[in-house]
Each structure stands twice: as structure tokens, then as C-alpha cells.
Design an enzyme around this catalytic site. Structure first.
Site, PDB file in Angstrom:
ATOM      1  N   SER A  24     -97.546   3.186 -44.942  1.00 52.15           N
ATOM      2  CA  SER A  24     -97.672   2.938 -43.506  1.00 52.15           C
ATOM      3  C   SER A  24     -96.465   3.458 -42.726  1.00 52.15           C
ATOM      4  CB  SER A  24     -97.897   1.451 -43.246  1.00 52.15           C
ATOM      5  OG  SER A  24     -96.795   0.703 -43.704  1.00 52.15           O
ATOM      6  N   SER A  54     -90.210   3.553 -44.733  1.00 49.46           N
ATOM      7  CA  SER A  54     -88.972   4.306 -44.479  1.00 49.46           C
ATOM      8  C   SER A  54     -88.891   4.799 -43.044  1.00 49.46           C
ATOM      9  CB  SER A  54     -88.900   5.524 -45.395  1.00 49.46           C
ATOM     10  OG  SER A  54     -88.702   5.117 -46.705  1.00 49.46           O
ATOM     11  N   GLY A  60     -81.973   9.776 -36.407  1.00 48.92           N
ATOM     12  CA  GLY A  60     -81.715  10.960 -35.591  1.00 48.92           C
ATOM     13  C   GLY A  60     -82.866  11.338 -34.702  1.00 48.92           C
ATOM     14  N   GLY A  61     -84.041  11.592 -35.302  1.00 51.69           N
ATOM     15  CA  GLY A  61     -85.159  11.929 -34.458  1.00 51.69           C
ATOM     16  C   GLY A  61     -86.191  12.811 -35.103  1.00 51.69           C
ATOM     17  N   GLU A 127     -78.806  18.627 -34.618  1.00 50.06           N
ATOM     18  CA  GLU A 127     -78.419  18.123 -35.934  1.00 50.06           C
ATOM     19  C   GLU A 127     -78.125  19.328 -36.804  1.00 50.06           C
ATOM     20  OE1 GLU A 127     -81.109  15.272 -37.638  1.00 50.06           O
ATOM     21  OE2 GLU A 127     -80.907  13.901 -35.961  1.00 50.06           O
ATOM     22  N   HIS A 247     -77.582  12.662 -48.128  1.00 51.01           N
ATOM     23  CA  HIS A 247     -77.120  12.700 -46.739  1.00 51.01           C
ATOM     24  C   HIS A 247     -75.600  12.660 -46.748  1.00 51.01           C
ATOM     25  CE1 HIS A 247     -76.577  11.883 -42.511  1.00 51.01           C
ATOM     26  NE2 HIS A 247     -77.871  12.077 -42.317  1.00 51.01           N
ATOM     27  N   ARG A 296     -77.411  20.476 -44.226  1.00 50.79           N
ATOM     28  CA  ARG A 296     -76.938  19.235 -44.840  1.00 50.79           C
ATOM     29  C   ARG A 296     -76.327  19.419 -46.226  1.00 50.79           C
ATOM     30  NH1 ARG A 296     -81.232  14.712 -43.733  1.00 50.79           N
ATOM     31  NH2 ARG A 296     -80.414  14.961 -41.633  1.00 50.79           N
ATOM     32  N   HIS A 357     -80.924  10.540 -50.088  1.00 51.28           N
ATOM     33  CA  HIS A 357     -81.562  10.341 -48.782  1.00 51.28           C
ATOM     34  C   HIS A 357     -83.027  10.748 -48.779  1.00 51.28           C
ATOM     35  CE1 HIS A 357     -81.797  10.001 -44.460  1.00 51.28           C
ATOM     36  NE2 HIS A 357     -82.016  11.283 -44.297  1.00 51.28           N
ATOM     37  N   GLU A 381     -93.150  12.062 -47.183  1.00 53.23           N
ATOM     38  CA  GLU A 381     -92.124  12.346 -48.203  1.00 53.23           C
ATOM     39  C   GLU A 381     -92.700  12.421 -49.611  1.00 53.23           C
ATOM     40  OE1 GLU A 381     -88.668   9.843 -47.951  1.00 53.23           O
ATOM     41  OE2 GLU A 381     -87.653  10.898 -49.594  1.00 53.23           O
ATOM     42  N   ARG A 392     -84.274  20.166 -47.055  1.00 53.17           N
ATOM     43  CA  ARG A 392     -84.991  19.905 -45.804  1.00 53.17           C
ATOM     44  C   ARG A 392     -84.066  20.057 -44.593  1.00 53.17           C
ATOM     45  NH1 ARG A 392     -85.510  14.989 -42.750  1.00 53.17           N
ATOM     46  NH2 ARG A 392     -83.950  14.259 -44.216  1.00 53.17           N
ATOM     47  N   SER A 397     -88.702  15.829 -41.149  1.00 55.91           N
ATOM     48  CA  SER A 397     -89.604  15.030 -41.974  1.00 55.91           C
ATOM     49  C   SER A 397     -90.590  14.200 -41.154  1.00 55.91           C
ATOM     50  CB  SER A 397     -88.814  14.128 -42.913  1.00 55.91           C
ATOM     51  OG  SER A 397     -87.755  13.529 -42.227  1.00 55.91           O
TER      52      SER A 397
HETATM   53  C1  SIN Z   1     -80.155  11.523 -39.525  1.00 53.72           C
HETATM   54  O1  SIN Z   1     -80.367  10.918 -38.483  1.00 53.72           O
HETATM   55  O2  SIN Z   1     -79.086  12.027 -39.831  1.00 53.72           O
HETATM   56  C2  SIN Z   1     -81.269  11.650 -40.492  1.00 53.72           C
HETATM   57  C3  SIN Z   1     -82.266  12.566 -39.958  1.00 53.72           C
HETATM   58  C4  SIN Z   1     -83.035  13.150 -41.089  1.00 53.72           C
HETATM   59  O3  SIN Z   1     -82.848  12.771 -42.234  1.00 53.72           O
HETATM   60  O4  SIN Z   1     -83.830  14.046 -40.821  1.00 53.72           O
END
Ligand code: SIN
Length: 571
Positions: A24, A54, A60-61, A127, A247, A296, A357, A381, A392, A397
Site C-alpha cells: 500500500s 515505505s 525529498g520528493g 537533488e 543513502h 548518490r 536505502h 521498489e 537510482r 522512485s
Molecule cells: C531523499 O530525500 O534524499 C531521498 C529521496 C530518494 O531516495 O529518492
């Protein structure tokens, strides 16, 4: 032997539907809403509460080419670069071209994103790996929670039947090998209780990730790889499991901290925070043109290198220059988490370290979300759609969950509805029951994976992890190597979760051992270079029952086969 299933009591209850969606988060709720809207009787099964997956932890967005001057083509380019040569370009093209409208539909469904005070347009941030401000956010740093709120409300309004607190166990199949529903265990009192079944000819897996396979993760405790393990036992192929994204900036809570750790969003760096060492020196500038906003994997490696050079177990994120007002308006969730742990980001740098992460790999699907088992779909995921490649791109995601859930629903709507064919009572002939490791195996698996298959890997560390996993494997002839007094562990939520973690850990290690190069978020210390000639291809793994137990079949996408990995863990 034709199939594998977890050791579990017989079903005591059953419900029937056209489609059962397992999970969900953004992917599961979107798939369910669309399937129900097309007239299919849809049931959602979820492991905790409807709003507890999750997605709600995403800070972040959601990335989409919504800003002036941005285009799907630029989003595609950034995604391909982050994916380090292993993205499926057609899947990425679907993501970036369908993404902006999918976000607008999400807004239509009630999600409220932050807007600019000056223009009233959606406010966009940056980001890692994005060359543009492209990330829409909500509640400052509570994007996932807002998306979850809006979709849960829409599901409730649509009257979709939900079964909460339900751990999915195995896929049910009809005599022709087509999906016929799932078996599941409902925890606690309710209309349904104990082991039961949802009979449905279409099953959509949206169970999220497997972060709990490591000791420290940003994932909630429910992320135990249940969907990938179910798909493997059902005979589906999985791919790219070696690509686990760590992360770079997770709040450092002290040596040996275990379980879910608070995330410090990449958006904090997107708004201008700097990574510094204990001496206050910025170490990412000079390593990549985007410095702290490099993809990342590059930032995680930069942090690990600096920690090694200095014998440190953390670095720092310095955003004191934001000031109190910006911290409380733009990053209220992170500010509260830091303060709850005695750190005030307004007056001091925030200690951070990488933690597990996101699983870039998962159950292998085509562009319509179909797995290699007829009637079984996967999105979010748990799936490997080819969008993420070896790493990624940040905030892709939630978008992937939206876009591919819509694609799955469209495919289901195009396919003539099958009459629900309940699986035969009992197991089809030739099904092998998988014995369960003890509940405590969970912690041993996490420690083994963290030590041997974490950010830094080598043939030696991975072989050690494989040996330790093999020693934890339940004896498939009936005993349990790790069980108390040598007896098999009893069926139950904790032992089923331990079995799922053990299986996905074994596949991850088997793939990571074979990929003898460094690419994206797979970092082999003994193979530090990227080897395009040999490894610009995917590793695909399937689980096959044998007379003695089971074996992993590992191949590459160009069909190079490796010797099978026999039952008691990955060697
Ligand atoms: C974050 O807010 O750093 C995570 C965003 C993500 O994992 O796409």
C-alpha cells in the site's frame, strides 16, 4: 519438484477478487485505484496499516520535468547517467514522458505539493544527479506522507476492500501455472485471522523493498523483501539485486546503531548544505562537477573514502547558514528528528553516515509490469523495470511507482478478465515446503550482510557472507541448522520474515560475487574499475526446486549461465 512454498498452516478462510494488490505504498495504492476504476473487483493486502509502508518515509520528493525549460529528455539524460550504463532506455523514456501527467493526476487525486509564494507554481528543488530543479515536494520534507494521505483517502472513498496487518506468504497458481491469488497471514483480531487466501487471477506485487537485510537502513521494519522472496519461490526471475543504494546522509546515531535510521534528505544538500569532515573541510568539491550533488553512489563513496582516510565513523552535513526559519519551514521533519536525538542543525553540523536505502533491482518486469509468471505483475521498489540501472536517480522512485502502476492497470484493463480460478485446495503435486530459520536469524543475516555485502565489497567479504548465510540456512530435509535444539523453527511472522530475508540475502550475495567490477552502487574493492566489455549486462536469478531442496540459477541477460548455487545459501 515443481514449486516451493513457505512452511505454513493450511488456509482457514478465503476471499475472491479479480485483482489482488499486495502493498500500500504509492505503487500499490495507484494500481488498486486504477484497477477498481476500470471495474475490476480489487482487494488490497498490506502488511501493516494502509498508510504505513515505505512511501510515507520519503522526504525529498518526486522528480518530474515540470519546471520552465526542463524537458523529459533532460530528465532522461540525468537518469541514464546515474544508472551507469544499465538503465533500460525505453523504460526510462516511459518514466520521464508519462511522469509529468502522472504527477498532475496525483494532484487531481488530492495530493497537495508545496508552491512558490511568488508564482503560485509547484516549488521545485534539486537533488543529487539532477542538473535542474526538478523535485516537487510537500509539507517541506514530508512528500511521501502527503502522497500516502491523498491516496489512502482516495482508496477509502472508492470503497476498495483492504486486508491490513497481513503478511503475504506465497503465490497460488492454477493447474496451468497462471497466478491464482496469494496465501497470507493476518496478524491479530479482525474479520479475517490467521492463514487465509485471496483468490484472484491477477496479482500485483507492490511490497516495497528489502532494506532490513542490512543492520542499518532508512527502511521501516516491514521491508523484509517479502515480494522478491515470494516471486522467487513462485518461479519468477529477479534481476540487479546486487545494486543496493546506500543513502549518503543518514543521521548517525552512534556505533552499532541498528534498524530504521532517520534520513537527512538529499534536498538539504539541494538547498545548499555542505558535506564536511570533523575538521570542517568540504571534501566533495573537486571529486565531481556537482560536488555534494553528484549522483548518490559517488557521494556515498566520497564519504566512505574520507571516513577510511580519517578512521572516522561519520561525516557532517553543515546547514547552519539556513537559519532557524528555513530549517523549520523547509525541513520540519528532519529538524524534529535531529532534535529528538540531541542535535540542533541550526547551531551545529549534523553527523551523517551512509545506510542501506533502496533496492534498484527486484522482480524482473517488462514495460507493462508483467513478470515472468503469467498473471503476476510487480511495481514500485519490489520490481526491476529497468528504470534505475546500477544506481537510482534521486526521487525517481515515487515517480516509477506512479507511472508503472498506471501501466499495469492499463494492461490489466486491456486483458479480458479471467474467471477467478481458485487454486486447488492443498498444494499442487511436487510442491516442496521450505523449512524456516529461527526468528533470531534475522539479526545474524543483517550483521553478515552489513559486514560482507555493504557499501564496500570484495570476493573475500562476499564469500565469507555466503558461507555465513549457508550456515544459517534451514535444513531443507526437515531440520533447521540454526533452530533451537536442531528442530525446525515453527511457522510464524518472525520466522517467515527471516526466511524471506535469508533468501533475498543469498541472491544478493550470489549476484554481487559474480559481478566482478565496480559500477553504480556496487563497489568491489578488488575490481575498482567499470568493465563495460564484460559487464554492461544484467544478472538474472531464478530459484529452482530440486529433489534435495533448491538451487539458484544465475545467468546474464545475454544468457551466459553460471554454475547453479545449491540450496544451503549462496556460495
Ligand atoms: C531523499 O530525500 O534524499 C531521498 C529521496 C530518494 O531516495 O529518492
Amino acid at each position: 519438484m515443481t514449486g516451493l512454498r513457505l512452511d505454513a498452516p493450511r488456509s482457514g478462510w478465503a476471499i475472491a477478487a479479480d485483482v489482488v494488490v499486495v502493498g500500500s505504498g504509492v505503487a500499490g495504492l495507484t494500481a488498486a485505484l486504477r484497477c477498481a476504476a476500470s471495474g475490476r473487483k480489487t482487494v488490497i493486502v498490506t502488511k501493516a496499516r494502509l498508510d504505513a509502508g515505505s512511501t510515507r518515509w520519503a522526504q525529498g520528493g518526486i522528480a518530474a520535468a515540470l519546471g520552465k525549460g526542463d524537458t523529459p529528455g533532460q530528465h532522461l539524460d540525468d537518469t541514464l547517467v546515474a544508472g551507469a550504463g544499465l538503465c533500460d532506455e525505453e523504460a526510462v523514456r516511459a518514466l520521464v514522458t508519462e511522469g509529468p501527467d502522472a504527477v498532475r493526476r496525483l494532484i487531481g487525486a488530492g495530493a497537495r505539493f508545496d508552491t512558490s509564494a511568488e508564482t503560485g507554481e509547484i516549488a521545485l528543488t534539486r537533488e543529487g544527479g539532477h542538473h535542474r530543479r526538478r523535485i516537487a515536494h510537500a509539507g517541506g520534507d514530508a512528500t511521501g506522507a502527503e502522497i500516502s494521505r491523498a491516496l489512502v483517502a482516495a482508496v477509502r472513498d472508492a470503497g476498495i476492500e483492504t486486508v491490513e496487518n497481513a503478511l503475504v506468504l506465497d503465490l497460488l497458481k492454477d493447474a496451468g501455472g497462471h497466478a491464482a491469488g496469494v496465501s497470507l497471514h493476518v496478524m491479530g483480531e479482525g474479520r479475517h485471522d490467521g492463514v487465509g487466501a485471496v483468490h484472484a487471477p491477477v496479482v500485483v506485487l507492490a511490497t516495497g523493498g528489502m532494506g532490513q537485510v542490512f543492520s542499518a537502513t532508512t527502511n521501516p521494519p516491514v521491508s523484509t523483501g517479502d515480494g522478491v522472496a515470494l516471486a522467487l519461490r513462485a518461479g519468477a526471475e529477479v534481476s540487479d539485486l546486487e545494486f543496493v543504494q546506500f543513502h549518503p546522509t543518514v543521521l548517525y546515531l552512534g556505533p552499532g546503531s541498528e534498524g530504521q535510521q532517520p534520513l537527512v534528505s538529499e534536498a538539504v544538500r539541494g538547498e545548499g548544505a555542505h558535506l564536511v569532515d570533523a575538521g570542517g573541510e568540504r571534501f566533495m568539491a573537486g571529486q565531481h562537477e556537482l560536488a555534494e550533488l553528484a549522483p548518490r553512489d559517488i557521494v556515498a563513496k566520497g564519504i566512505m573514502r574520507r571516513m577510511r582516510e580519517q578512521g572516522a565513523d561519520r561525516m557532517y552535513l553543515d546547514a547552519r547558514h539556513f537559519g532557524a526559519r528555513m530549517w523549520s519551514e523547509r525541513f520540519p521533519t528532519i529538524l524534529a528528528a535531529c532534535r529528538a536525538h540531541g542535535i540542533d542543525p541550526v547551531t551545529e553540523p549534523v553527523p551523517v553516515a551512509p545506510a542501506a536505502h533502496y533496492a534498484s533491482g527486484g522482480v524482473r518486469t517488462d514495460l507493462a509490469g508483467r513478470t515472468t509468471v503469467p498473471g503476476l505483475y510487480a511495481c514500485g521498489e519490489v520490481a526491476c523495470t529497468g528504470v534505475h540501472g546500477a544506481n537510482r536517480l534521486a526521487s525517481n522512485s515515487l515517480l516509477e511507482g506512479l507511472v508503472f502502476a498506471e501501466r499495469i492497470a492499463a494492461d490489466i484493463a486491456r486483458t479480458p478478465a479471467r474467471v477467478p480460478v481458485p487454486a486447488e485446495p492443498g498444494d499442487p503435486a511436487g510442491t516442496r515446503t521450505v523449512s524456516l530459520p529461527p526468528a533470531e536469524a534475522r539479526y545474524a543475516i543483517q550483521r553478515t550482510m552489513t559486514a560482507g555485502a555493504g557499501v564496500l565489497r570484495s570476493a573475500e567479504s562476499l564469500a565469507r557472507a555466503a558461507r555465513e548465510l549457508a550456515a544459517l540456512a534451514p535444513d531443507e530435509a526437515g531440520g533447521s541448522a540454526g533452530g533451537r535444539d536442531g528442530k525446525p523453527a515453527e511457522p510464524g511472522v518472525e520466522t517467515w520474515e527471516a526466511a524471506n530475508l535469508h533468501l533475498v540475502a543469498g541472491v544478493l550475495v550470489a549476484a554481487a560475487l559474480r559481478r566482478t567490477e565496480t559500477r553504480g552502487c556496487h563497489w568491489r574493492e578488488d575490481h575498482p574499475g567499470r568493465d563495460d566489455a564484460t559487464w554492461r549486462r544484467h544478472l538474472v536469478v531464478a530459484l529452482r526446486p530440486t529433489a534435495e531442496g533448491s538451487e539458484l540459477i544465475v545467468r546474464t541477460t545475454d544468457s551466459t549461465a553460471f554454475p547453479p548455487v545449491m540450496g544451503r545459501g549462496a556460495q
